[in-house]
Scaffold this motif. Sequence first.
Motif, mmCIF file in Angstrom:
data_model
loop_
_atom_site.group_PDB
_atom_site.id
_atom_site.type_symbol
_atom_site.label_atom_id
_atom_site.label_comp_id
_atom_site.label_asym_id
_atom_site.label_seq_id
_atom_site.Cartn_x
_atom_site.Cartn_y
_atom_site.Cartn_z
ATOM 1 N N ASP A 144 -4.788 7.166 -2.793
ATOM 2 C CA ASP A 144 -3.677 6.655 -3.590
ATOM 3 C C ASP A 144 -4.183 5.992 -4.859
ATOM 4 O O ASP A 144 -3.619 6.181 -5.936
ATOM 5 C CB ASP A 144 -2.839 5.670 -2.767
ATOM 6 C CG ASP A 144 -3.674 4.601 -2.084
ATOM 7 O OD1 ASP A 144 -4.909 4.763 -1.985
ATOM 8 O OD2 ASP A 144 -3.096 3.586 -1.637
ATOM 9 N N TRP A 145 -5.257 5.233 -4.757
ATOM 10 C CA TRP A 145 -5.842 4.580 -5.939
ATOM 11 C C TRP A 145 -6.585 5.591 -6.805
ATOM 12 O O TRP A 145 -6.414 5.622 -8.027
ATOM 13 C CB TRP A 145 -6.785 3.463 -5.497
ATOM 14 C CG TRP A 145 -7.328 2.647 -6.637
ATOM 15 C CD1 TRP A 145 -6.772 1.521 -7.190
ATOM 16 C CD2 TRP A 145 -8.527 2.904 -7.379
ATOM 17 N NE1 TRP A 145 -7.554 1.066 -8.223
ATOM 18 C CE2 TRP A 145 -8.642 1.896 -8.362
ATOM 19 C CE3 TRP A 145 -9.512 3.886 -7.310
ATOM 20 C CZ2 TRP A 145 -9.695 1.844 -9.260
ATOM 21 C CZ3 TRP A 145 -10.573 3.847 -8.218
ATOM 22 C CH2 TRP A 145 -10.651 2.830 -9.173
ATOM 23 N N ARG A 148 0.839 -1.211 0.000
ATOM 24 C CA ARG A 148 0.000 0.000 0.000
ATOM 25 C C ARG A 148 0.863 1.247 0.000
ATOM 26 O O ARG A 148 0.646 2.177 -0.796
ATOM 27 C CB ARG A 148 -0.919 -0.011 1.228
ATOM 28 C CG ARG A 148 -1.863 1.223 1.328
ATOM 29 C CD ARG A 148 -3.011 1.121 0.366
ATOM 30 N NE ARG A 148 -3.834 2.305 0.312
ATOM 31 C CZ ARG A 148 -4.954 2.499 1.002
ATOM 32 N NH1 ARG A 148 -5.377 1.581 1.849
ATOM 33 N NH2 ARG A 148 -5.670 3.592 0.836
ATOM 34 N N LYS A 201 -4.927 7.908 -9.393
ATOM 35 C CA LYS A 201 -4.534 7.368 -10.700
ATOM 36 C C LYS A 201 -5.744 7.058 -11.579
ATOM 37 O O LYS A 201 -5.593 6.545 -12.689
ATOM 38 C CB LYS A 201 -3.706 6.090 -10.514
ATOM 39 C CG LYS A 201 -2.424 6.288 -9.707
ATOM 40 C CD LYS A 201 -1.628 5.002 -9.593
ATOM 41 C CE LYS A 201 -0.416 5.187 -8.688
ATOM 42 N NZ LYS A 201 0.498 6.227 -9.164
ATOM 43 N N GLY A 221 2.587 2.052 -3.315
ATOM 44 C CA GLY A 221 1.717 2.327 -4.458
ATOM 45 C C GLY A 221 1.398 1.147 -5.344
ATOM 46 O O GLY A 221 0.825 1.329 -6.418
ATOM 47 N N ALA A 244 -2.388 0.609 -5.621
ATOM 48 C CA ALA A 244 -3.032 1.703 -6.348
ATOM 49 C C ALA A 244 -2.927 1.544 -7.856
ATOM 50 O O ALA A 244 -3.639 2.235 -8.599
ATOM 51 C CB ALA A 244 -2.400 3.037 -5.938
ATOM 52 N N ARG A 245 -2.082 0.642 -8.328
ATOM 53 C CA ARG A 245 -1.886 0.478 -9.762
ATOM 54 C C ARG A 245 -2.841 -0.533 -10.395
ATOM 55 O O ARG A 245 -2.876 -0.660 -11.614
ATOM 56 C CB ARG A 245 -0.433 0.071 -10.044
ATOM 57 C CG ARG A 245 0.552 1.236 -9.926
ATOM 58 C CD ARG A 245 1.982 0.767 -9.775
ATOM 59 N NE ARG A 245 2.959 1.820 -10.004
ATOM 60 C CZ ARG A 245 3.265 2.797 -9.160
ATOM 61 N NH1 ARG A 245 2.634 2.854 -8.005
ATOM 62 N NH2 ARG A 245 4.163 3.710 -9.450
#
Length: 663
Positions: free
Chosen positions: A507-508, A420, A511, A423, A426-427
């Motif tokens: 964070d997610w 987490r 993007k 990242g 989040a990808r």
Amino acid sequence: MTENSLNVIPFRPEPSEVLTAEQAVIGAALLDPARIPALAEILGDPGVFYRPAHETIWRTITRMNAAERPVDPLLLTDVLHAQGDLNKVGGPGYLHTCIAATPTAANGEYYADLVRASAERRRINTATSRLAHLAGDQHADLADVRTAALAALADLASGETWLDPVPLGSHGALPTFPVQALPGWVGAYVEAVAEFTQTPPDAAATMALAALSTAAGGRVNVEIRPGWREQSNLYLTCAMPPASRKSDVFAFTMGPVYKVEAELQAGARAAIIEAETAKDAALAEVEALMSKARKNPNLDRTQLVAEISAAKMLSEEITVPPSPRLTLSGDITSETVTSQLAVHRCLAALSPEGDLFDNMVGRYSSKPNLGVFLQAHKGERLQTDRITREQPTVDKPALTIGVTPQPAVLQELGAAPGARDRGLLARFLYSLPPSNLGYRKVRTDPIPDKVANAYDRNLTRLLHAMTDLTEPVTVLMDQAADLAIEKLQERVEVQLRPDQPLSHIKDWAGKLVGHIARIAVLLHLADHVASAQDCNAWRAGLEAATVDRAAEIAEYYTAHTLAVFDLIAADPATEDAHALLQWLQRPKKDGTHRTHIKAHDAVASSRRFKKVADVEPALTLLEQHGWLRTDQPPAGGGRGRPQAVTYRVHPAASTPTDTDAAT
């Protein structure tokens, strides 16, 4: 209609005339907004609506009216979308369904009376049924029965309606993948595979996107506007339980990928053998000269060294081309991914199982090596010095990931150190479809040859066209598409605020718009597959309509991602919400339970919260799950600080569940 939010609660069938009356109340408000105050006075608590979608719509209507904002279907659609609730209530078309169910706005008050009366009957029926069940339990303590009866009577007297809350760590019905947003030849195949395998279309759709990403990832980029480019590779995962036939879905959707890979390898075989032969001959010449030098020490050393050096240089100039690869499979480590990207630059890690995630979290080492997976998603320069001496760095690496693990594997990934924080989570775009086990048809229709052939033909054509490109090609968005992206940016930005739906997965969500652009370019390429060999035919003019389709798909992944982050408990707001719920379930010093709280009360409940902003995501999550209900303070006309929001606490919070007690 599919209702798809974390706060959607299963409901028992209600007479159709009551649901129609609820629609007519909403329709009357939209047809004649001047009636909203009168309707709100009759209804009282928005919880009187039986269908959660109707409650969400009505709360939004009354908030807009209280803020003196105009109310009409178009503006209401925009507000619901900005809140992240549009798909939860059935999409923009459902508002028109409500209007169509309204014979005349003049009867709005009558419909509101019906809705209110129905809610009162449900409350009485629910309370008496629970009391009857408790009273009939011979093992129940009589004092507990009396206490429950008095509490139920007090609840009935209060006139407040509550639906059963959704336990934290679970979610309501999630949306089904919007197959209509896919290109026709892809959508038809997805539906056919789903029918034949008796699996949710989500699995085939997600893996079909992974197949498109395998073709274009790293080979085609998209330019939203000058200075902002995105690669077209995606990280996709569809979590399904065992025995869900995910391997069959994977095989059907990825078949053309493996076929084209085999064709490319067969086509390159002759050139590889020729280069290997030439290199072997050159090396043999070097060895012959070296042997000659060893056997004849009296020869002219200068001449011999020159001949050997020339032969070595000639052998080094002969490059043996690597066997073409599109995919990585099997037991993939981060080192394997790095070394293969150094050779091929664009690759896809595809698997019907979760082995890749096992390796990510450190099956072969105590510390996960996530660097390559972080860099290869964005296309950042990849340092490979320790892996290969031939190619010390790789510019613009592009990795596609398409896996269908079991949900437990996602939980392990969420618990991995750095997953987490750095990242990785989040990808990914996540899909968490419901299981069809126990409801599958035994005999199903086979995939029509016409549909299967079209998918195979078009994906094969796209794969060959993309792998034939000698350098990456950039697709340009037209002005309308750029403006559509700008609107999406504005909407997402609002949803990142502390009291908004995406605040706990910033964070997610940060993007998300980039992912929309990536999905859009994949749809664009699939739409133009007939002219795939001519890049001039598709490198310009990505349209706003394509962005809208990509945004629809992204909304689906957003709803599922919220559920997945809740599942894997990688979401700090989930942990905070569990802590708050435990606090609400504990009685106060006087033995009573809290019925109302404010944000500053929650801050004072635990050292984990330093300020109100820290606790707001958890309060939002508890409200979405039905444990809290917001009492908006009346709008004041004077100056000064606005009043703090008060939250009413669900009566069920006074009865801790086994799950929450153990958390």
